[in-house]
Scaffold this active site. Structure first.
Site, PDB file in Angstrom:
ATOM      1  CE  LYS A  52      -2.219  -1.060   3.845  1.00 46.59           C
ATOM      2  NZ  LYS A  52      -1.786  -2.406   4.240  1.00 46.59           N
ATOM      3  NE  ARG A  69      -4.663  -1.663   9.682  1.00 41.45           N
ATOM      4  CZ  ARG A  69      -3.599  -1.192   9.004  1.00 41.45           C
ATOM      5  NH1 ARG A  69      -3.634  -0.012   8.449  1.00 41.45           N
ATOM      6  NH2 ARG A  69      -2.519  -1.917   8.905  1.00 41.45           N
ATOM      7  NE  ARG A  95       7.371  -2.812   6.592  1.00 39.38           N
ATOM      8  CZ  ARG A  95       6.070  -2.556   6.551  1.00 39.38           C
ATOM      9  NH1 ARG A  95       5.521  -2.074   5.455  1.00 39.38           N
ATOM     10  NH2 ARG A  95       5.304  -2.810   7.588  1.00 39.38           N
ATOM     11  NE  ARG A 135       6.023  -0.565  10.547  1.00 37.65           N
ATOM     12  CZ  ARG A 135       4.947  -0.547   9.781  1.00 37.65           C
ATOM     13  NH1 ARG A 135       4.947   0.155   8.659  1.00 37.65           N
ATOM     14  NH2 ARG A 135       3.874  -1.216  10.132  1.00 37.65           N
ATOM     15  NE  ARG A 177       1.768  -5.257  11.248  1.00 35.36           N
ATOM     16  CZ  ARG A 177       2.954  -5.157  10.623  1.00 35.36           C
ATOM     17  NH1 ARG A 177       4.026  -5.719  11.137  1.00 35.36           N
ATOM     18  NH2 ARG A 177       3.044  -4.489   9.504  1.00 35.36           N
TER      19      ARG A 177
HETATM   20  P1  ADP Z   1       0.809  -2.254   7.779  1.00 35.80           P
HETATM   21  O1  ADP Z   1      -0.256  -2.040   6.743  1.00 35.80           O
HETATM   22  O2  ADP Z   1       2.087  -2.789   7.205  1.00 35.80           O
HETATM   23  O3  ADP Z   1       0.336  -3.046   8.959  1.00 35.80           O
HETATM   24  P2  ADP Z   1       0.515   0.468   8.826  1.00 35.80           P
HETATM   25  O4  ADP Z   1       1.604   1.462   8.926  1.00 35.80           O
HETATM   26  O5  ADP Z   1      -0.640   0.782   7.933  1.00 35.80           O
HETATM   27  O6  ADP Z   1       1.255  -0.862   8.360  1.00 35.80           O
HETATM   28  O7  ADP Z   1      -0.078   0.150  10.275  1.00 35.80           O
HETATM   29  C1  ADP Z   1       0.734  -0.196  11.377  1.00 35.80           C
HETATM   30  C2  ADP Z   1      -0.123  -0.375  12.628  1.00 35.80           C
HETATM   31  O8  ADP Z   1      -0.761   0.870  12.967  1.00 35.80           O
HETATM   32  C3  ADP Z   1      -1.287  -1.363  12.514  1.00 35.80           C
HETATM   33  O9  ADP Z   1      -0.886  -2.694  12.779  1.00 35.80           O
HETATM   34  C4  ADP Z   1      -2.261  -0.830  13.566  1.00 35.80           C
HETATM   35  O10 ADP Z   1      -1.855  -1.199  14.870  1.00 35.80           O
HETATM   36  C5  ADP Z   1      -2.088   0.668  13.468  1.00 35.80           C
HETATM   37  N1  ADP Z   1      -3.051   1.270  12.511  1.00 35.80           N
HETATM   38  C6  ADP Z   1      -2.747   1.886  11.332  1.00 35.80           C
HETATM   39  N2  ADP Z   1      -3.862   2.302  10.710  1.00 35.80           N
HETATM   40  C7  ADP Z   1      -4.894   1.945  11.512  1.00 35.80           C
HETATM   41  C8  ADP Z   1      -6.315   2.062  11.421  1.00 35.80           C
HETATM   42  N3  ADP Z   1      -6.887   2.647  10.369  1.00 35.80           N
HETATM   43  N4  ADP Z   1      -7.071   1.563  12.418  1.00 35.80           N
HETATM   44  C9  ADP Z   1      -6.507   0.978  13.484  1.00 35.80           C
HETATM   45  N5  ADP Z   1      -5.189   0.824  13.641  1.00 35.80           N
HETATM   46  C10 ADP Z   1      -4.380   1.296  12.673  1.00 35.80           C
END
Ligand code: ADP
Length: 190
Positions: A14, A89, A128, A134, A145
């Site tokens: 993404k 999400r 990654r 991270r 996740r």
């Molecule tokens: P990835 O898609 O690789 O998991 P992100 O940077 O989008 O990475 O998200 C990292 C973490 O941040 C998620 O595992 C979650 O804990 C939190 N997070 C991000 N966006 C949301 C969201 N829209 N709702 C709830 N938690 C979120």
């Protein structure tokens, strides 16, 4: 406004594809993951709360996320359009986004779903993790996740199917070829 939701499991690309889309379509970018990580590095109260969820691989509560998006959309209402990356999400977030956009007489134009098999996701995220530093890119949290994605996030697909803006894209292959497919999906709604 051209409003794009880029959707898919963790590690589906993404963030990478968002950069290409922003450049080609001149969109503003909202990544909830980036916003949360900025709060964490700024040592804010919100950041401290968010970190406790992120490090476990759980979703940050909807109220926190929706509040953050509300603040952002306000300032972006007069742009060309926005790409939403990592949001919505949950079904509650998808409903909230529709409502927030509606207040600005706007809507989600297209939802692009990057489809990537689970084994490939784990492999990409582990790789990654070696460079990203991270705290959530370790095997245990990655698996959590992905399972949170399956149970809490995947139902968002049906929400956008019902809205008629859903476009599935095969997220395996070269970054360039995937971007061509995404561009076709976006161009078809412009
Ligand atoms: P990835 O898609 O690789 O998991 P992100 O940077 O989008 O990475 O998200 C990292 C973490 O941040 C998620 O595992 C979650 O804990 C939190 N997070 C991000 N966006 C949301 C969201 N829209 N709702 C709830 N938690 C979120």
């Amino acid at each position: 406004m051209l409003n794009v939701v880029i959707f898919g499991p963790p590690g589906s690309g993404k963030g990478t594809q968002s950069e290409n889309i922003i450049e080609k379509y001149n969109l503003a970018h909202i990544s909830t993951g980036d916003l949360l990580r900025a709060e964490i590095s700024g040592h804010t109260q919100l950041g401290t709360i968010a970190k406790s969820y992120i490090d476990k691989g759980d979703l940050v509560p909807d109220e926190i996320i929706i509040g953050m998006i509300d603040n952002k959309i306000e300032s972006l209402a007069h742009t060309n359009g926005v790409i939403f990356d990592g949001f919505p999400r949950t079904e509650a977030q998808a409903t909230a986004l529709d409502e927030l956009l509606h207040e600005h007489k706007a809507k989600v134009s297209v939802m692009v779903n990057l489809e990537v098999p689970k084994d490939e996701l784990v492999e990409r995220l582990l790789k990654r993790g070696e460079i990203s530093g991270r705290s959530d890119d370790n095997l245990e949290t990655i698996q959590k996740r992905i399972s949170v994605y399956e149970t809490q996030t995947k139902p968002v697909i049906d929400f956008y199917k019902k809205n008629g803006v859903y476009k599935p894209i095969k997220g395996v292959g070269s970054v360039q070829n995937i971007f061509v497919a995404i561009s076709e999906a976006i161009d078809s709604v412009k």
